[in-house]
Design an enzyme around this catalytic site. Sequence first.
Site, mmCIF file in Angstrom:
data_model
loop_
_atom_site.group_PDB
_atom_site.id
_atom_site.type_symbol
_atom_site.label_atom_id
_atom_site.label_comp_id
_atom_site.label_asym_id
_atom_site.label_seq_id
_atom_site.Cartn_x
_atom_site.Cartn_y
_atom_site.Cartn_z
ATOM 1 N N LYS A 37 19.183 7.713 3.056
ATOM 2 C CA LYS A 37 17.826 7.196 2.898
ATOM 3 C C LYS A 37 17.083 7.417 4.185
ATOM 4 O O LYS A 37 17.577 7.097 5.269
ATOM 5 C CB LYS A 37 17.885 5.677 2.584
ATOM 6 N N GLN A 70 18.248 6.266 11.940
ATOM 7 C CA GLN A 70 18.040 5.712 10.600
ATOM 8 C C GLN A 70 19.315 5.056 10.069
ATOM 9 O O GLN A 70 19.256 4.032 9.391
ATOM 10 C CB GLN A 70 17.595 6.845 9.658
ATOM 11 N N LYS A 82 17.418 12.041 7.141
ATOM 12 C CA LYS A 82 16.039 12.341 7.552
ATOM 13 C C LYS A 82 15.752 13.794 7.241
ATOM 14 O O LYS A 82 16.666 14.634 7.220
ATOM 15 C CB LYS A 82 15.882 12.117 9.056
ATOM 16 N N GLY A 88 8.271 8.899 3.172
ATOM 17 C CA GLY A 88 7.336 9.479 4.143
ATOM 18 C C GLY A 88 7.753 9.231 5.582
ATOM 19 O O GLY A 88 8.667 8.467 5.874
ATOM 20 N N ASP A 89 7.081 9.915 6.474
ATOM 21 C CA ASP A 89 7.187 9.692 7.922
ATOM 22 C C ASP A 89 5.899 10.319 8.471
ATOM 23 O O ASP A 89 4.927 10.495 7.722
ATOM 24 C CB ASP A 89 8.470 10.345 8.490
ATOM 25 N N THR A 119 5.920 -1.263 7.389
ATOM 26 C CA THR A 119 6.452 -0.979 8.735
ATOM 27 C C THR A 119 5.660 -1.761 9.791
ATOM 28 O O THR A 119 6.235 -2.417 10.666
ATOM 29 C CB THR A 119 6.423 0.529 9.025
ATOM 30 N N ASN A 159 -0.334 5.034 9.393
ATOM 31 C CA ASN A 159 0.022 3.909 8.543
ATOM 32 C C ASN A 159 0.703 2.761 9.306
ATOM 33 O O ASN A 159 0.355 1.592 9.117
ATOM 34 C CB ASN A 159 0.906 4.580 7.473
ATOM 35 N N SER A 191 11.305 0.203 1.189
ATOM 36 C CA SER A 191 11.709 1.332 0.348
ATOM 37 C C SER A 191 12.904 0.948 -0.513
ATOM 38 O O SER A 191 12.984 1.302 -1.690
ATOM 39 C CB SER A 191 12.095 2.537 1.208
#
Length: 453
Positions: free
Chosen positions: A93, A114, A129, A168-169, A213, A244, A385
Amino acid sequence: MPHLDEKLELILAEVIRRNAGEPEFHQAVREVLESLGRVVAKRPDFFDDALIERICEPERQIIFRVPWIDDAGKVQINRAFRVQFNSALGPYKGGIRFHPSVNVGIIKFLGFEQTFKNALTGMPIGGGKGGSDFDPKGKSDREIMRFCQSFMLELHRHIGEYTDVPAGDIGVGGREIGYMFGQYKRLSNRYEAGVLTGKALFYGGSRARTEATGYGNTYFVQSMLGTKGTSFDGKKVVVSGSGNVAIYTVEKVTSFGGKVIAMSDSSGYIVDENGIDLKLVKELKEVRRARISEYLRIKGDGKGVYFVKAGDGSIWDVACDVAMPSATQNELTGRDAKTLVKNGVIAVGEGANMPSTPDAVRVFQEAGVMFAPGKAANAGGVATSALEMQQNASRDSWSFEQTEGRLATIMKNIHDTCYATADEYGVPGDYVSGANIAGFVKVAEAMRALGVI
Ligand code: GLU
């Protein structure tokens, strides 16, 4: 420099040798190994079966070509990556980043971070990732769609709701996730909502994911301030970035009584002594996709509003009580940290992944500044998420209040776990060690239980 156990030093040397030319990955591994000295002193069994070496080696790395046709009819080529780092706790993830700086070392550092971040959330998710050196800046909507479709044409065979769940990132938001989901659905002939997160609400997205986040980092810092009997109320705050993460950090900090006075993008930073006008930033960034310098043009010069061009200064020159770096890796240097300390900063919460350099972290810790590392403080995004995956699995859709409530509880648990772990290992108040140790132990125990795989 923190002391590195002799055996850990050898493991790090081997990681550096096997992953030449990947400084960000080395940096991320070094930081975790530096925290593990205290663990292996108590638990030398963690050296068994090359557990630590295996944690530093991704389970799978995929590198592929993405050809696409631009609006002028010319064929363009980009390189893309998916690093499936660790699946001991659940399916891989982690987000996808589109930025010209992306290379395998960057994706590896992000996948490594992550893995521990996801473990800290307490949710059943492994770490991964992905990304591409594609630059979304200046591209038309049609170009973005064609790129996303070509990217998914290869990626689709490697992902799935039980295998690997991207999100997303930097450079990848709701629009890109929509194009990728559409292409995945077409290729697989399945409406597999849980294969991607960060979806829009009307096709399986979760409420509060966009905000998660930034809200999560704010909750974490609020808990951290609470350990010293203080809060955001009346504090001056600087939030770098204007994506974001930054936008929803500003929203939450403001609701907690803090005043955010500066934000930035790659063109420079704006200061508004009256408090950032978030409605305007949202309009500029979410609707018009404009540069942050537009803020000054619209607000007008003077009256406490000014803009400093990138290269002419650092946003961290702006005096504040709380700093929340929410742009990108290594954006806050040792020099910046010294300036912040001189100006009286009391707390730092990392909204981005690894935004503070190792020098900066050292400066903060030596000065007694409360410091929340990204892998703990920014975990609210990926945690939500996982809540999106839960809603998809049960074909349900929760209210904003319910989802945010879960997020707030998760962030409090992460904070308390890091705090208690730091205490237990004899480094009270050291959230870096607390996060690294708690994340490591969870992943390592699961890996041990699963055997040598
Ligand atoms: N890119 C985000 C992170 O760094 C979110 C990943 C996700 O939601 O899977 O954690």
